[in-house]
Motif scaffolding. Structure first.
Motif, PDB file in Angstrom:
ATOM      1  N   GLN A 122      20.040 -21.834  51.424  1.00  0.00           N
ATOM      2  CA  GLN A 122      18.980 -21.217  52.239  1.00  0.00           C
ATOM      3  C   GLN A 122      19.334 -21.165  53.716  1.00  0.00           C
ATOM      4  N   VAL A 123      20.282 -22.033  54.140  1.00  0.00           N
ATOM      5  CA  VAL A 123      20.709 -22.066  55.545  1.00  0.00           C
ATOM      6  C   VAL A 123      22.138 -21.553  55.631  1.00  0.00           C
ATOM      7  N   ILE A 124      22.352 -20.536  56.464  1.00  0.00           N
ATOM      8  CA  ILE A 124      23.682 -19.954  56.647  1.00  0.00           C
ATOM      9  C   ILE A 124      24.096 -20.114  58.106  1.00  0.00           C
TER      10      ILE A 124
ATOM     11  N   TYR B 127      21.055 -18.369  60.131  1.00  0.00           N
ATOM     12  CA  TYR B 127      20.048 -17.610  59.387  1.00  0.00           C
ATOM     13  C   TYR B 127      19.266 -18.561  58.489  1.00  0.00           C
ATOM     14  N   TYR B 128      17.929 -18.447  58.542  1.00  0.00           N
ATOM     15  CA  TYR B 128      17.064 -19.255  57.686  1.00  0.00           C
ATOM     16  C   TYR B 128      15.712 -18.570  57.553  1.00  0.00           C
ATOM     17  N   GLN B 129      15.327 -18.303  56.316  1.00  0.00           N
ATOM     18  CA  GLN B 129      14.010 -17.721  56.008  1.00  0.00           C
ATOM     19  C   GLN B 129      13.687 -16.493  56.880  1.00  0.00           C
TER      20      GLN B 129
ATOM     21  N   LYS C 203      22.019 -12.712  55.426  1.00  0.00           N
ATOM     22  CA  LYS C 203      20.841 -12.569  54.553  1.00  0.00           C
ATOM     23  C   LYS C 203      21.272 -12.522  53.085  1.00  0.00           C
TER      24      LYS C 203
ATOM     25  N   SER D 246      22.245 -15.922  51.704  1.00  0.00           N
ATOM     26  CA  SER D 246      21.117 -16.810  51.413  1.00  0.00           C
ATOM     27  C   SER D 246      20.527 -16.509  50.033  1.00  0.00           C
TER      28      SER D 246
END
Length: 281
Positions: free
Chosen positions: A195-197, A209-211, A187, A190
């Motif tokens: 934005q994408v991990i 992880y995303y949004q 988190k 990001s």
């Protein structure tokens, strides 16, 4: 694809190799071939690099215009020995050779690429590649390592701020953020730009992880693992190859499936030494 084209010498509990073809850009370029993408490798090798290796890349559909050959120079060489659990390794030899003065030049035909995948290099070199693009790529994908996190943190933060997707392993995620666990680290990462991990966790799979959403994927279950070298690179190739086949649309279903494709691609890689398994697929 900007990264190393190199020689590796690998030892695991299951055997050892002499100098063989390696390098992150090599693994990514050859693995991305399965997804029918138009890929070019930007890298540097010495005069000692065999022509048959360059021919191999070209025959697999990888553009090699961006691979500089330094006359009289020696190619980057890495040698490592993996421990019994294959999760950790000791670096025995690192010879930067021509990589020490590498100043990548993006071929004219690829200056408007939809995707730029920045392999594990000096962050200033990574930024230099982005500055050569004629327009901003749809996706900038970044890889890095603990050495750059420890020594070039400010430069790395600058490249992070320009990236869309970040691939790191467990240790690197925690080092970058100083967070106590992978979920908190993803988190926090990001918030640095991408934005994408994707956090690579070896035999334990990966965390996406995303949004504010997490997807935890186990590794494909394998009975026989020979050599984990390049698994992270071919994972990135599978991930990005799947997105490329789906118009680079960043949606939650696409990202989850891309994770699965990356895991599957990596699962083949570890079944043999170096690129042997990738080349027989």
């Amino acid at each position: 694809i900007v990264g190393t084209v190199a020689f590796d010498a690998i030892e695991t509990p299951f055997g050892k190799t002499d100098k063989i073809l390696g390098g992150a850009a090599t693994y990514i370029g050859l693995a991305s071939n399965f997804f029918n993408v138009d890929a070019a490798v930007v890298s540097v090798v010495g005069e000692d690099f065999p022509k048959e290796y360059l021919d191999l890349l070209e025959n697999k559909g990888v553009n090699i215009e961006g691979i500089e050959i330094v006359k009289g120079g020696k190619t980057f060489f890495w040698s490592g020995k993996y421990h019994n659990d294959l999760n950790s390794r000791d670096t025995l030899v690192t010879e930067l050779n021509v990589l020490a003065d590498f100043n990548p030049v993006v071929p004219q035909a690829y200056k408007n690429s939809d995707v730029v995948l920045l392999g594990n290099l000096h962050p200033i070199v990574q930024s230099g590649v982005l500055n050569q693009m004629s327009e901003r790529p749809k996706l900038v994908v970044l890889d890095t390592m603990n050495f750059w996190i420890e020594t070039k943190f400010d430069d790395l933060k600058d490249v992070l701020s320009k990236s869309n997707i970040l691939f790191v392993n467990n240790t690197e995620a925690l080092m970058l953020t100083r967070k106590p666990n992978v979920m908190a680290a993803a988190k926090a990462l990001s918030e640095m730009g991408p934005q994408v991990i994707v956090v690579k966790r070896g035999e334990y799979g990966s965390v996406l992880y995303y949004q504010n959403q997490f997807f935890v994927l186990p590794a494909y279950p394998l009975l026989d693992i020979t050599d984990p070298t390049g698994a992270g690179d071919t994972c990135a190739a599978g991930f990005m190859g799947y997105l490329a086949k789906n118009n680079l649309e960043i949606t939650w279903p696409n990202l989850r499936r891309a994770c699965v494709e990356g895991s599957l691609t990596a699962s083949f890689t570890v079944e043999d030494f170096g690129l042997n398994r990738v080349l027989t697929l």
